[in-house]
Design a protein around this motif. Structure first.
Motif, PDB file in Angstrom:
ATOM      1  N   ARG A 211      -8.853  -1.811  -3.829  1.00  0.00           N
ATOM      2  CA  ARG A 211      -9.370  -1.363  -4.926  1.00  0.00           C
ATOM      3  C   ARG A 211      -8.529  -2.537  -5.711  1.00  0.00           C
ATOM      4  NH1 ARG A 211      -6.916   1.241  -8.974  1.00  0.00           N
ATOM      5  NH2 ARG A 211      -6.096   2.016  -7.785  1.00  0.00           N
TER       6      ARG A 211
ATOM      7  N   ALA B 135       0.366   3.532  -3.088  1.00  0.00           N
ATOM      8  CA  ALA B 135      -1.010   4.833  -3.087  1.00  0.00           C
ATOM      9  C   ALA B 135      -0.148   5.787  -3.611  1.00  0.00           C
ATOM     10  CB  ALA B 135      -0.975   4.887  -1.345  1.00  0.00           C
TER      11      ALA B 135
ATOM     12  N   GLU C 156       0.621  -1.147  -0.305  1.00  0.00           N
ATOM     13  CA  GLU C 156      -0.064  -0.285  -0.351  1.00  0.00           C
ATOM     14  C   GLU C 156       0.974   1.161  -0.102  1.00  0.00           C
ATOM     15  OE1 GLU C 156      -3.606   2.373  -0.174  1.00  0.00           O
ATOM     16  OE2 GLU C 156      -3.032   0.275  -0.492  1.00  0.00           O
TER      17      GLU C 156
ATOM     18  N   THR D 227      -5.813   1.388  -2.005  1.00  0.00           N
ATOM     19  CA  THR D 227      -5.079   0.867  -3.283  1.00  0.00           C
ATOM     20  C   THR D 227      -4.900  -0.447  -3.562  1.00  0.00           C
ATOM     21  OG1 THR D 227      -4.236   3.498  -2.552  1.00  0.00           O
ATOM     22  CG2 THR D 227      -3.469   1.271  -4.263  1.00  0.00           C
TER      23      THR D 227
ATOM     24  N   THR E 264       0.678   3.883 -10.564  1.00  0.00           N
ATOM     25  CA  THR E 264      -0.591   2.754  -9.968  1.00  0.00           C
ATOM     26  C   THR E 264      -1.135   3.659 -11.360  1.00  0.00           C
ATOM     27  OG1 THR E 264       0.358   2.756  -8.098  1.00  0.00           O
ATOM     28  CG2 THR E 264      -1.738   2.529  -8.288  1.00  0.00           C
TER      29      THR E 264
END
Length: 217
Positions: A191, A148, A144, A188, A153
């Motif tokens: 998801r 993030a 993460e 993140t 990304t």
């Protein structure tokens, strides 16, 4: 013909299974029952002296081992669709992300580590479970932090195209969920995992859909 030797619960087998699906390669998988110790039988040790899964044989050639090395082989021999970016910096980023989960954290929760904790360190089941959950959680938290806010990304770990990194992340996330690790606070990672699991190639490869997996209710 591609013959894979894996195990339903193996994260490494999961990521190779996904790569084979994404590249449209037909394969047969023989389940090596890690819980029953089949990986230590003479026949399997002759195939993979490390007593680990997965191993792959293609057209009765020498066995391929180590999941990331297998992914690299598949990428070089079947480059479409690509699972590595075209640019050197992008490939480096994807490989670095992949290693977070496949090399830094996954080895700490494998059956051989759990057996050592029990047999040599005298750790009971509760202590072993706490160990496993800690390393699953840390690996996903590191992911993460890395993903993030990084402009590279996208829908997936690297832009909007699947790469090795997604295969490695999702395989670790599946294992974490198996041990009831809550990572819903890692937006993140959560998801990207859900984006991947919505794809048929991931769904068909999921550990809980493999022979030998416990029935889901």
């Amino acid at each position: 013909m591609i013959r894979m030797y894996g195990f339903w619960r193996s994260a490494a087998s999961f990521r190779v299974r996904v790569a084979l699906n994404l590249k449209g390669l037909a394969f047969e998988e023989e389940m090596i029952d890690i819980d029953a110790g089949v990986q230590h039988t003479p026949d399997y040790l002759a195939l993979n002296p490390a007593a680990a899964v997965p191993s792959i044989r293609i057209d009765d050639g020498p066995p391929l081992t180590q999941s990331l090395a297998i992914l690299e082989y598949l990428e070089e021999t079947h480059p479409t669709p690509p699972l590595l970016p075209a640019d050197a910096r992008g490939r480096s980023r994807v490989r670095a992300l992949s290693l977070i989960w496949a090399a830094d954290h996954h080895p700490l929760i494998t059956p051989r580590i759990r057996r050592y904790l029990a047999d040599e360190m005298g750790q009971d089941e509760a202590a072993r479970t706490a160990w496993i959950r800690h390393w699953f959680r840390e690996g996903l938290a590191v992911g993460e932090a890395r993903l993030a806010g990084d402009a590279a990304t996208g829908l997936f770990c690297h832009g909007d195209t699947l790469t090795f990194a997604d295969l490695c992340l999702v395989s670790q996330a599946a294992g974490a969920r198996g041990f009831k690790v809550d990572f819903s606070d890692l937006p993140t990672v959560s998801r990207i995992v859900e984006n991947c699991l919505a794809l048929d190639e991931f769904a068909r490869a999921h550990p809980l859909r493999q022979p030998g997996a416990p029935a889901q209710h």
